[in-house]
Scaffold this motif. Structure first.
Motif, PDB file in Angstrom:
ATOM      1  N   LEU A  16     -44.297  -4.417  -6.628  1.00  9.67           N
ATOM      2  CA  LEU A  16     -44.908  -4.223  -5.229  1.00  9.67           C
ATOM      3  C   LEU A  16     -45.131  -5.327  -4.574  1.00  9.67           C
ATOM      4  CD1 LEU A  16     -47.388  -1.158  -6.156  1.00  9.67           C
ATOM      5  CD2 LEU A  16     -45.028  -0.965  -4.849  1.00  9.67           C
ATOM      6  N   ILE A  17     -45.410  -6.523  -5.162  1.00 12.97           N
ATOM      7  CA  ILE A  17     -45.676  -7.694  -4.735  1.00 12.97           C
ATOM      8  C   ILE A  17     -44.324  -8.339  -4.294  1.00 12.97           C
ATOM      9  CG2 ILE A  17     -46.220 -10.075  -5.086  1.00 12.97           C
ATOM     10  CD1 ILE A  17     -48.383  -9.037  -6.940  1.00 12.97           C
ATOM     11  N   LEU A  18     -43.278  -8.179  -5.177  1.00 17.65           N
ATOM     12  CA  LEU A  18     -41.936  -8.689  -4.699  1.00 17.65           C
ATOM     13  C   LEU A  18     -41.452  -7.820  -3.453  1.00 17.65           C
ATOM     14  CD1 LEU A  18     -39.516 -10.546  -5.410  1.00 17.65           C
ATOM     15  CD2 LEU A  18     -38.832  -8.435  -6.861  1.00 17.65           C
ATOM     16  N   VAL A  19     -41.573  -6.701  -3.279  1.00 12.93           N
ATOM     17  CA  VAL A  19     -41.212  -5.777  -2.243  1.00 12.93           C
ATOM     18  C   VAL A  19     -41.719  -6.419  -1.035  1.00 12.93           C
ATOM     19  CG1 VAL A  19     -41.449  -3.435  -0.913  1.00 12.93           C
ATOM     20  CG2 VAL A  19     -40.692  -3.734  -3.427  1.00 12.93           C
ATOM     21  N   LEU A  21     -43.209  -9.212  -0.496  1.00 13.62           N
ATOM     22  CA  LEU A  21     -43.019 -10.825  -0.181  1.00 13.62           C
ATOM     23  C   LEU A  21     -41.392 -10.960   0.425  1.00 13.62           C
ATOM     24  CD1 LEU A  21     -44.102 -12.657  -3.447  1.00 13.62           C
ATOM     25  CD2 LEU A  21     -44.691 -12.993  -1.024  1.00 13.62           C
ATOM     26  N   LEU A  22     -40.809  -9.755  -0.241  1.00 12.35           N
ATOM     27  CA  LEU A  22     -39.058 -10.055   0.325  1.00 12.35           C
ATOM     28  C   LEU A  22     -38.913  -9.457   1.674  1.00 12.35           C
ATOM     29  CD1 LEU A  22     -36.842  -9.235  -2.590  1.00 12.35           C
ATOM     30  CD2 LEU A  22     -37.348 -11.338  -1.594  1.00 12.35           C
ATOM     31  N   LYS A  23     -39.850  -8.558   2.066  1.00 12.84           N
ATOM     32  CA  LYS A  23     -39.912  -7.831   3.310  1.00 12.84           C
ATOM     33  C   LYS A  23     -40.369  -9.046   4.340  1.00 12.84           C
ATOM     34  CE  LYS A  23     -41.002  -2.745   3.626  1.00 12.84           C
ATOM     35  NZ  LYS A  23     -41.979  -2.005   3.521  1.00 12.84           N
ATOM     36  N   PHE A  25     -40.155 -12.424   3.661  1.00 10.21           N
ATOM     37  CA  PHE A  25     -39.472 -13.623   3.629  1.00 10.21           C
ATOM     38  C   PHE A  25     -37.840 -13.330   4.001  1.00 10.21           C
ATOM     39  CE2 PHE A  25     -43.472 -15.233   1.722  1.00 10.21           C
ATOM     40  CZ  PHE A  25     -43.851 -15.908   2.626  1.00 10.21           C
ATOM     41  N   LEU A  26     -37.448 -12.245   3.590  1.00  8.03           N
ATOM     42  CA  LEU A  26     -36.015 -12.055   3.569  1.00  8.03           C
ATOM     43  C   LEU A  26     -35.464 -10.825   4.606  1.00  8.03           C
ATOM     44  CD1 LEU A  26     -33.431 -12.613   2.074  1.00  8.03           C
ATOM     45  CD2 LEU A  26     -33.847 -10.592   0.760  1.00  8.03           C
ATOM     46  N   TYR A  27     -35.886  -9.731   4.387  1.00 13.02           N
ATOM     47  CA  TYR A  27     -35.454  -8.751   5.357  1.00 13.02           C
ATOM     48  C   TYR A  27     -35.908  -8.899   6.726  1.00 13.02           C
ATOM     49  CZ  TYR A  27     -35.171  -6.810   0.617  1.00 13.02           C
ATOM     50  OH  TYR A  27     -34.838  -6.304  -0.705  1.00 13.02           O
TER      51      TYR A  27
ATOM     52  N   MET B  29     -39.165 -13.458  -9.261  1.00 14.48           N
ATOM     53  CA  MET B  29     -39.558 -13.574  -8.004  1.00 14.48           C
ATOM     54  C   MET B  29     -39.643 -14.581  -7.428  1.00 14.48           C
ATOM     55  SD  MET B  29     -42.738 -10.854  -9.402  1.00 14.48           S
ATOM     56  CE  MET B  29     -43.847 -11.012  -7.854  1.00 14.48           C
ATOM     57  N   VAL B  33     -38.103 -15.444  -3.632  1.00  9.67           N
ATOM     58  CA  VAL B  33     -38.857 -15.618  -2.629  1.00  9.67           C
ATOM     59  C   VAL B  33     -38.647 -16.845  -2.311  1.00  9.67           C
ATOM     60  CG1 VAL B  33     -41.307 -15.836  -1.821  1.00  9.67           C
ATOM     61  CG2 VAL B  33     -40.643 -13.860  -3.194  1.00  9.67           C
ATOM     62  N   SER B  36     -35.238 -17.075  -0.463  1.00  9.23           N
ATOM     63  CA  SER B  36     -35.233 -16.511   0.839  1.00  9.23           C
ATOM     64  C   SER B  36     -36.032 -17.311   1.977  1.00  9.23           C
ATOM     65  CB  SER B  36     -36.059 -15.311   0.697  1.00  9.23           C
ATOM     66  OG  SER B  36     -35.358 -14.227  -0.156  1.00  9.23           O
ATOM     67  N   THR B  40     -34.275 -18.750   5.004  1.00 13.77           N
ATOM     68  CA  THR B  40     -34.658 -18.147   6.306  1.00 13.77           C
ATOM     69  C   THR B  40     -35.479 -18.916   7.253  1.00 13.77           C
ATOM     70  OG1 THR B  40     -36.498 -16.950   5.324  1.00 13.77           O
ATOM     71  CG2 THR B  40     -34.551 -15.862   5.638  1.00 13.77           C
ATOM     72  N   VAL B  60     -28.094  -8.014   2.773  1.00 16.89           N
ATOM     73  CA  VAL B  60     -29.070  -7.464   3.337  1.00 16.89           C
ATOM     74  C   VAL B  60     -28.181  -6.342   4.295  1.00 16.89           C
ATOM     75  CG1 VAL B  60     -30.736  -7.297   5.398  1.00 16.89           C
ATOM     76  CG2 VAL B  60     -30.844  -9.262   3.960  1.00 16.89           C
ATOM     77  N   GLY B  80     -36.766  -2.139   2.471  1.00 11.95           N
ATOM     78  CA  GLY B  80     -37.624  -3.181   1.545  1.00 11.95           C
ATOM     79  C   GLY B  80     -37.661  -2.804   0.203  1.00 11.95           C
ATOM     80  N   THR B  84     -35.050  -4.336  -2.628  1.00 15.09           N
ATOM     81  CA  THR B  84     -35.879  -5.151  -3.702  1.00 15.09           C
ATOM     82  C   THR B  84     -35.502  -4.511  -4.905  1.00 15.09           C
ATOM     83  OG1 THR B  84     -37.682  -5.341  -1.989  1.00 15.09           O
ATOM     84  CG2 THR B  84     -37.962  -6.030  -4.271  1.00 15.09           C
TER      85      THR B  84
END
Lengths: 276, 244
Positions: A16-19, A21-23, A25-27, B29, B33, B36, B40, B60, B80, B84
């Motif tokens: 969940l944390i990764l989700v 974080l990626l949201k 910093f990435l997506y 992770m 992170v 990314s 980014t 993406v 998301g 992931t």
């Protein structure tokens, strides 16, 4: 046991944390960047479209203007051509008319000149002829001619008709002045007496007769008294002849004029053909 | 010989322990992170962009496209979670090329955790999209008799999800470990390459199955699809496909 529940829970949390974080910093950034770029591209395309449509509109407008301009130019050209043609025709007509007038006046003046010349020539000729005749007759006139002339004159006196005779008689008798007999030359005495005798015969009474010499009378003799005149001379013949010659000349001139008047249209037609 | 990285425990205090699964997960992770974040940090919105940005954009937009192709109308909402899932599983198997690394997905605990996440996410998205009552009513479709079967199906497919990924990943590492003892050269490398392929395929399968479940939960239970939404998204999608 393959499943370690602590690890499961930890992994769920990790995931969940990764989700998250990626949201974060990435997506998010990537999608935003893509959206921004797409928006820019779309804007550029829209701008290009707008410019294109504007250019198209302007092109259409200019084409329309060009068309109208061409049409106007064509119309103007046609109008100018038409005007030029009319002007050309008019000028040609005017020039032709002027030429025609000039030609006619020239012809007329030529003809007049010719006629004048003719007239002058005929007048001169006539005058010459008459002067020659007059001179010849004057030169030829002599005593014998005068004698003969006197005879003819007297004969003429005798041959007068009754009315003429009566008129003359009354005129001669009633006149207080003496009878005047004019001759071109001095006559022989016999002639004078013969004239006196004949007059006496005709009048039936004595009348004083006066003789005058007038060289203008070309071989002639003339009796005049109280406005009455009996005469015979070659000048009379010459005058009558001159009159007949003049009338003949006039007649011939008239005929010539008429002929030329008849010929004239033909020549005009010919000249117009040449002009066209 | 360890069947699961769970058994490699670095530190333990009571029930709290720090095993290889958790440590490698943290490592993944961190890599994900940080990578990314690094890439980014200076994103370009121009037509010119760095190759790393291109790579991330391809990944993406590729995931986005996959989600959409499965039938979810608003892929960004699910990106998301599903993205992931895919990235984590894929990275986990990709890192097997690093010596000494044990993929966390080779632990049934991890795959179970992921499956549980899917198990929870499916009704969550379903309820969010269709409403609580209508979502629950879908379990009784076409008749009430189907209710237990539907519930069993829900649980069994989650279990299958977990076991499938675990089995594949575990078998991969296990085969390589066994082969290393028999033929130490070349052959394990080939198997490692094969394992990479399997890992990628599994990552794809796991995330696509999750997508399908979510799509089924959100779409199938809707009475009518909204045509307006479709019309609105279709040209956008095409543009994105062309762009990608």
């Amino acid at each position: 046991m393959l499943i370690d529940w602590f690890t499961v829970i930890a992994q769920v949390i990790n995931f969940l944390i990764l989700v998250w974080l990626l949201k974060r910093f990435l997506y998010g950034p990537i999608l935003n960047a893509i959206d921004a770029r797409e928006k820019r591209i779309a804007d550029k395309i829209a701008d290009a479209e707008a410019k294109k449509s504007e250019a198209q509109k302007e092109r259409d407008e200019y084409q329309q203007k060009n068309k109208v301009f061409d049409q106007q130019r064509k119309e103007h050209m046609n109008q100018v051509m038409e005007t030029a043609k009319t002007e050309h025709a008019q000028l040609l007509d005017t020039a032709r008319q002027e030429t025609e007038n000039l030609r006619t006046s020239l012809q007329l003046s030529l003809r007049n000149e010719m006629l004048d010349l003719n007239e002058e020539l005929s007048r001169r000729a006539r005058e010459e002829v008459f002067s020659i005749a007059r001179k010849t007759l004057s030169d030829l006139a002599g005593a014998s001619l005068e004698e003969r002339m006197t005879d003819i004159f007297l004969e003429r006196l005798r041959e007068l008709n009754d009315v003429q005779m009566t008129e003359m008689k009354s005129a001669l008798i009633t006149s207080p002045d003496p009878l005047l007999v004019r001759t071109a030359f001095k006559l022989p005495t016999a002639q004078y007496s013969a004239i006196e005798t004949t007059i006496k015969e005709i009048l039936g009474q004595d009348k004083q007769v006066e003789f005058n010499i007038v060289p203008d009378l070309v071989s002639g003799i003339e009796i005049s008294s109280n406005g009455q005149k009996i005469a015979w001379s070659i000048a009379e013949y010459l005058d009558s002849m001159a009159m007949s010659v003049n009338s003949m000349l006039k007649k011939s001139t008239l005929i010539q004029n008429e002929n030329e008047a008849l010929d004239h249209p033909k020549t005009e037609q010919g000249s117009s053909k040449n002009g066209a | 010989m360890n069947l699961s990285p769970d058994n490699i425990i670095f530190w333990q205090a009571g029930i709290f322990k720090l095993n290889a699964t958790i440590v490698y997960t943290w490592g993944l992770m961190l890599v994900l992170v940080l990578g990314s974040k690094l890439i980014t940090r200076k994103l370009s919105t121009d037509l010119e962009r760095s190759r790393w940005q291109n790579l991330l954009e391809i990944i993406v937009t590729g995931i986005n496209q996959q989600i959409e192709e499965v039938g979810l109308k608003n892929p960004r909402k699910y990106l998301g979670f599903l993205g992931t899932l895919f990235l984590f599983v894929a990275m986990a198997s990709l890192f097997t090329i690093v010596p000494g690394y044990e993929p966390p997905t080779g632990s049934l605990s991890t795959t179970a955790a992921l499956a549980i996440c899917v198990l929870v996410a499916v009704p969550m998205f379903g309820i969010e999209e269709a409403g609580f009552g209508r979502y629950l009513r879908a379990y009784t479709q076409p008749t009430i008799i189907m209710l237990p079967f539907n519930i069993i199906s829900e649980i069994s497919r989650t279990l299958a999800l977990a076991v499938r990924l675990f089995g594949n990943m575990m078998s991969g590492t296990l085969i390589i470990a066994i082969l290393l003892t028999i033929t130490p050269f070349i052959f394990p490398i080939i198997m490692s390459v094969l394992g990479l392929l399997t890992g990628m395929v599994q990552a794809y399968i796991f995330s696509i199955l999750a997508t399908v479940y979510i799509a089924a939960a959100t779409r199938a239970r809707k009475p009518e699809p909204e045509p307006k939404l479709e019309e609105k998204t279709t040209p956008d999608n095409n543009k994105r496909i062309n762009h990608g």
